[in-house]
Design a protein around this motif. Structure first.
Motif, short mmCIF file in Angstrom:
data_model
loop_
_atom_site.label_atom_id
_atom_site.label_comp_id
_atom_site.label_asym_id
_atom_site.label_seq_id
_atom_site.Cartn_x
_atom_site.Cartn_y
_atom_site.Cartn_z
N TYR A 40 0.82 -1.21 0.00
CA TYR A 40 0.00 0.00 0.00
C TYR A 40 0.86 1.27 0.00
O TYR A 40 0.48 2.27 -0.61
CB TYR A 40 -0.96 -0.01 1.19
CG TYR A 40 -2.17 -0.89 0.95
CD1 TYR A 40 -3.17 -0.50 0.07
CD2 TYR A 40 -2.31 -2.11 1.59
CE1 TYR A 40 -4.28 -1.30 -0.17
CE2 TYR A 40 -3.41 -2.92 1.36
CZ TYR A 40 -4.39 -2.52 0.49
OH TYR A 40 -5.47 -3.32 0.25
N VAL A 41 1.99 1.23 0.66
CA VAL A 41 2.90 2.38 0.62
C VAL A 41 3.38 2.62 -0.81
O VAL A 41 3.36 3.76 -1.31
CB VAL A 41 4.08 2.17 1.58
CG1 VAL A 41 5.15 3.25 1.35
CG2 VAL A 41 3.61 2.20 3.03
N LEU A 42 3.78 1.55 -1.48
CA LEU A 42 4.22 1.69 -2.87
C LEU A 42 3.08 2.13 -3.76
O LEU A 42 3.29 2.90 -4.71
CB LEU A 42 4.81 0.35 -3.36
CG LEU A 42 6.13 -0.08 -2.72
CD1 LEU A 42 6.52 -1.46 -3.21
CD2 LEU A 42 7.23 0.93 -3.06
N PHE A 43 1.88 1.64 -3.47
CA PHE A 43 0.73 2.03 -4.27
C PHE A 43 0.49 3.54 -4.18
O PHE A 43 0.24 4.20 -5.19
CB PHE A 43 -0.51 1.27 -3.80
CG PHE A 43 -1.77 1.66 -4.53
CD1 PHE A 43 -2.05 1.12 -5.77
CD2 PHE A 43 -2.68 2.55 -3.97
CE1 PHE A 43 -3.20 1.47 -6.46
CE2 PHE A 43 -3.82 2.91 -4.65
CZ PHE A 43 -4.10 2.36 -5.90
N VAL A 44 0.59 4.08 -2.98
CA VAL A 44 0.37 5.52 -2.80
C VAL A 44 1.47 6.32 -3.47
O VAL A 44 1.22 7.34 -4.13
CB VAL A 44 0.29 5.85 -1.29
CG1 VAL A 44 0.26 7.36 -1.07
CG2 VAL A 44 -0.96 5.21 -0.68
N ILE A 45 2.73 5.88 -3.34
CA ILE A 45 3.85 6.64 -3.89
C ILE A 45 3.85 6.59 -5.42
O ILE A 45 4.09 7.61 -6.09
CB ILE A 45 5.18 6.09 -3.33
CG1 ILE A 45 5.24 6.32 -1.81
CG2 ILE A 45 6.37 6.77 -4.02
CD1 ILE A 45 6.46 5.69 -1.16
N PHE A 46 3.58 5.40 -5.96
CA PHE A 46 3.64 5.22 -7.42
C PHE A 46 2.26 4.92 -8.00
O PHE A 46 2.11 4.03 -8.83
CB PHE A 46 4.60 4.07 -7.76
CG PHE A 46 5.99 4.26 -7.23
CD1 PHE A 46 6.85 5.17 -7.80
CD2 PHE A 46 6.43 3.52 -6.14
CE1 PHE A 46 8.15 5.35 -7.32
CE2 PHE A 46 7.71 3.68 -5.65
CZ PHE A 46 8.57 4.61 -6.24
N VAL A 47 1.26 5.70 -7.55
CA VAL A 47 -0.11 5.38 -7.93
C VAL A 47 -0.31 5.45 -9.43
O VAL A 47 -1.10 4.66 -9.98
CB VAL A 47 -1.08 6.34 -7.19
CG1 VAL A 47 -0.85 7.79 -7.62
CG2 VAL A 47 -2.52 5.92 -7.43
N ARG A 48 0.39 6.32 -10.13
CA ARG A 48 0.22 6.43 -11.59
C ARG A 48 0.57 5.14 -12.30
O ARG A 48 -0.01 4.81 -13.34
CB ARG A 48 1.08 7.57 -12.14
CG ARG A 48 0.58 8.97 -11.81
CD ARG A 48 1.53 10.02 -12.36
NE ARG A 48 1.77 9.86 -13.78
CZ ARG A 48 2.75 10.48 -14.44
NH1 ARG A 48 3.60 11.26 -13.78
NH2 ARG A 48 2.89 10.30 -15.73
#
Length: 303
Positions: A257-265
């Motif tokens: 989820y942290v990676l999802f938020v940071i690299f959401v694009r």
């Protein structure tokens, strides 16, 4: 959260207080919607109608002040809770949520027409400066064609994004309510349901076609963000299911989820694509040990 769920389920008065007070507090509309959905899941719509009526009063006040979100999320999660209680099928809930997302988008487009026009105008003014920074060198004719195309798509897409966000909030509120219900009456039930969530192949193909093709026509562009939400949740369910099967621990989910938020694009389309592929090949059934398949729960035990 278990203590709050127990308080809500004590009786109608406690549930009404929780729903109404949370609806009146800024940014707690999701809790109000989840509390109302919990009552519907456990006791039915008839028991929840008086609670809904009291909860709508502060939501209507927010509506008159220009914020439709509490009212839309509360009504949406309540309607989806009725569907889940009757059918105990998350796939059906996700598909029923699609027209809800379209209604949200249309309502927000009408209510926020002027702010959206201003936002689109500001982006249009910034675009000539942004293109060189993105590495795009366009001639005057090409830039004019691009601006004309964006003018056609920008407002519908913004409306679709807002509709998809409200649809996602209604679904997340319902999931919170289901998790509360499972903790009180069927420990582990929601976890198993979510880990098994997988879209049928035809539904996934149809949704992906809408996501890709709808922006080709300005009249249909708002459908693209809305259609991506069921695929997103199915993809997240895939990730949760794989972590559960491999017994990797919650740290992997937190990192995801942290990676999802940071690299959401980049992460958003990747998860959507994984959900589509999983609908065709069912990765979890291939990864699960033959003796480790979870048994089906009694659908009535949660609601």
């Amino acid at each position: 959260m278990r203590g709050l769920a127990e308080y809500i389920m004590r009786g109608r008065r406690e549930a009404t207080l929780a729903v109404a007070i949370a609806a009146a507090i800024p940014l707690l509309f999701w809790f109000s919607a989840a509390a109302l959905a919990l009552v519907i899941l456990r006791r039915g719509l008839s028991e929840a109608l008086p609670i809904l009526a009291w909860g709508m009063l502060p939501a209507l006040v927010w509506t008159f002040l220009g914020d439709l979100t509490p009212l839309l999320v509360m009504l949406g999660s309540a309607g989806l809770a009725v569907v889940l209680r009757q059918h105990n099928d998350w796939v059906r809930v996700l598909l029923v949520a699609l027209p809800l997302g379209v209604v949200y988008a249309l309502a927000l487009l009408m209510a926020l027409a002027e702010p959206l026009q201003a936002m689109a105008g500001g982006f249009r003014e910034m675009l000539p400066e942004l293109l060189p920074q993105m590495g795009l060198q366009l001639g005057e004719a090409e830039q004019a064609a691009l601006l004309a195309r964006l003018d056609e798509l920008m407002i519908p897409v913004l409306g679709g994004v807002m509709g998809a966000m409200h649809m996602l909030m209604a679904l997340v509120s319902l999931m919170i309510a289901r998790s509360w219900q499972a903790r009180l009456y069927n420990p582990g039930g929601f976890r198993q349901d979510f880990h098994r969530l997988r879209l049928p192949p035809l539904a996934a193909i149809g949704l992906l076609v809408v996501v890709i093709m709808a922006p080709q026509w300005p009249q249909l562009a708002m459908l693209s963000p809305v259609a991506s939400v069921p695929l997103l949740l199915a993809g997240l369910a895939l990730m949760h299911g794989v972590v559960g099967i491999k017994k990797l621990g919650s740290g992997w989910l937190i990192g995801m989820y942290v990676l999802f938020v940071i690299f959401v694009r980049f992460a958003y389309p990747l998860i959507v694509f994984l959900a589509f592929v999983d609908s065709l090949f069912d990765f979890r059934s291939r990864m699960r040990p033959p003796s480790g398949s979870p048994g089906d729960d009694d659908p009535n035990s949660q609601g």
